[in-house]
Design a protein around this motif. Structure first.
Motif, PDB file in Angstrom:
ATOM      1  N   LEU A  81       8.317   2.324  10.532  1.00  0.00           N
ATOM      2  CA  LEU A  81       7.786   1.112   9.642  1.00  0.00           C
ATOM      3  C   LEU A  81       7.288   1.670   8.429  1.00  0.00           C
ATOM      4  CD1 LEU A  81       7.155  -1.870   9.101  1.00  0.00           C
ATOM      5  CD2 LEU A  81       4.956  -1.563  10.522  1.00  0.00           C
ATOM      6  N   LEU A  82       6.592   2.841   8.491  1.00  0.00           N
ATOM      7  CA  LEU A  82       6.091   3.379   7.445  1.00  0.00           C
ATOM      8  C   LEU A  82       7.265   3.919   6.297  1.00  0.00           C
ATOM      9  CD1 LEU A  82       3.093   5.354   8.916  1.00  0.00           C
ATOM     10  CD2 LEU A  82       3.009   3.600   7.533  1.00  0.00           C
ATOM     11  N   ARG A  83       8.289   4.486   6.967  1.00  0.00           N
ATOM     12  CA  ARG A  83       9.127   5.040   6.230  1.00  0.00           C
ATOM     13  C   ARG A  83      10.147   3.798   5.531  1.00  0.00           C
ATOM     14  NH1 ARG A  83      11.860   9.611  10.799  1.00  0.00           N
ATOM     15  NH2 ARG A  83      10.379  11.165  10.331  1.00  0.00           N
ATOM     16  N   LEU A  84      10.221   2.720   6.197  1.00  0.00           N
ATOM     17  CA  LEU A  84      11.002   1.700   5.742  1.00  0.00           C
ATOM     18  C   LEU A  84      10.225   1.009   4.411  1.00  0.00           C
ATOM     19  CD1 LEU A  84      13.322  -0.325   5.725  1.00  0.00           C
ATOM     20  CD2 LEU A  84      11.760  -1.800   7.147  1.00  0.00           C
ATOM     21  N   CYS A  85       8.819   0.890   4.439  1.00  0.00           N
ATOM     22  CA  CYS A  85       8.162   0.353   3.477  1.00  0.00           C
ATOM     23  C   CYS A  85       7.892   1.338   2.261  1.00  0.00           C
ATOM     24  CB  CYS A  85       6.736   0.144   3.956  1.00  0.00           C
ATOM     25  SG  CYS A  85       6.876  -1.515   4.920  1.00  0.00           S
ATOM     26  N   GLU A  86       8.076   2.707   2.652  1.00  0.00           N
ATOM     27  CA  GLU A  86       8.021   3.658   1.547  1.00  0.00           C
ATOM     28  C   GLU A  86       9.246   3.656   0.788  1.00  0.00           C
ATOM     29  OE1 GLU A  86       8.361   8.498   0.880  1.00  0.00           O
ATOM     30  OE2 GLU A  86       8.286   7.534   2.850  1.00  0.00           O
TER      31      GLU A  86
ATOM     32  N   GLU B 130       0.854  -1.074   0.196  1.00  0.00           N
ATOM     33  CA  GLU B 130       0.162  -0.080  -0.034  1.00  0.00           C
ATOM     34  C   GLU B 130       0.857   1.188  -0.083  1.00  0.00           C
ATOM     35  OE1 GLU B 130      -4.132  -2.022   2.170  1.00  0.00           O
ATOM     36  OE2 GLU B 130      -2.519  -0.983   3.367  1.00  0.00           O
ATOM     37  N   MET B 131       2.069   1.318   0.728  1.00  0.00           N
ATOM     38  CA  MET B 131       2.806   2.400   0.719  1.00  0.00           C
ATOM     39  C   MET B 131       3.508   2.608  -0.775  1.00  0.00           C
ATOM     40  SD  MET B 131       2.758   4.196   3.327  1.00  0.00           S
ATOM     41  CE  MET B 131       4.265   5.183   3.385  1.00  0.00           C
ATOM     42  N   GLN B 132       3.880   1.431  -1.442  1.00  0.00           N
ATOM     43  CA  GLN B 132       4.613   1.526  -2.586  1.00  0.00           C
ATOM     44  C   GLN B 132       3.568   2.273  -3.682  1.00  0.00           C
ATOM     45  OE1 GLN B 132       7.767   0.721  -3.805  1.00  0.00           O
ATOM     46  NE2 GLN B 132       8.210   1.126  -1.530  1.00  0.00           N
TER      47      GLN B 132
END
Length: 226
Positions: free
Chosen positions: A190-195, A138-140
């Motif tokens: 976690l959000l930053r990593l997945c972004e 979803e972040m991608q």
């Protein structure tokens, strides 16, 4: 008419007439294609083995004058068979295919191919946690579509602090400081990593962190899709 070969992922299939199917594909180089697979439901069809869901396939397509092309050949390259052994992962895979099918249009969307391919491959591997796969996917999608939330500063423009608590302001698409806010440094990390990570990360996180983060990214994606 123009014929081309490409690597593709099947997004959706629907029966057409007595022997045929209409198939939506996401091609690696040519983007989304809607094609007619003639005779694919016949017992001895040479096309049938190459149009499995949850797979990557080499296809040959004749682009017609209308939006519907014709599938002339298909060869299965990779079939992620473990997905269908787990109901939760199967449901997730269908959902991801549906989202990509929804946001892409004919001859566009090839930028989503690596995201979908890596997501399907991760679902096939139990070493990857399902919530992490969802957050990354979803972040991608949000990043690629230009709808990524602000993960650097809060609603006042101040840098996010590791010892602060936040709520998320969906109107501002940013975190707001709150004394009893549910989001903390581990959620934002976690959000930053997945972004930024080019592939689904193989990490572990507390259930509470995963639950709150998946709820956030899913709602952000739903808002984008509206």
């Amino acid at each position: 008419m123009k014929q081309y070969k490409d690597t593709a992922i099947i997004l959706a299939r629907s029966d057409y007439g007595e022997r045929d199917r209409i198939i939506n594909l996401l091609c690696k180089e040519h983007g989304k294609a809607s094609v007619l697979a003639k005779g694919v439901r016949a017992a001895k069809s040479k096309l049938a083995g190459g149009i499995e869901l949850f797979s990557e396939t080499e296809v040959s397509i004749i682009r017609g004058k209308a939006s519907l092309g014709t599938l002339t050949s298909s060869r299965l390259l990779r079939y992620y068979s473990s997905i269908v052994k787990d109901m939760s992962r199967t449901t997730a895979a269908y959902d991801y295919l549906k989202v990509i099918n929804q946001i892409t249009h004919d001859e566009t969307g090839q930028e989503y191919y690596p995201i979908l391919a890596q997501t399907i491959a991760a679902l096939d591997d139990s070493a990857f946690a399902e919530p992490v796969i969802q957050i990354w996917f979803e972040m991608q999608l949000l990043t690629t579509s230009g709808s990524i939330p602000n993960l650097q500063t809060d609603t006042t423009g101040k840098p996010l602090q590791p010892d602060a608590s936040y709520n998320f302001d969906y109107d501002e698409q940013a975190f707001s400081v709150a004394e009893r806010g549910g989001f903390k440094a581990e959620h934002i990390k976690l959000l930053r990593l997945c972004e930024t990570h080019p592939r689904v990360p193989r990490i572990e996180a507390a259930d509470e962190v995963l639950q709150m983060t998946t709820t956030l990214t899913h709602r952000l994606l739903r808002l984008y899709l509206q």
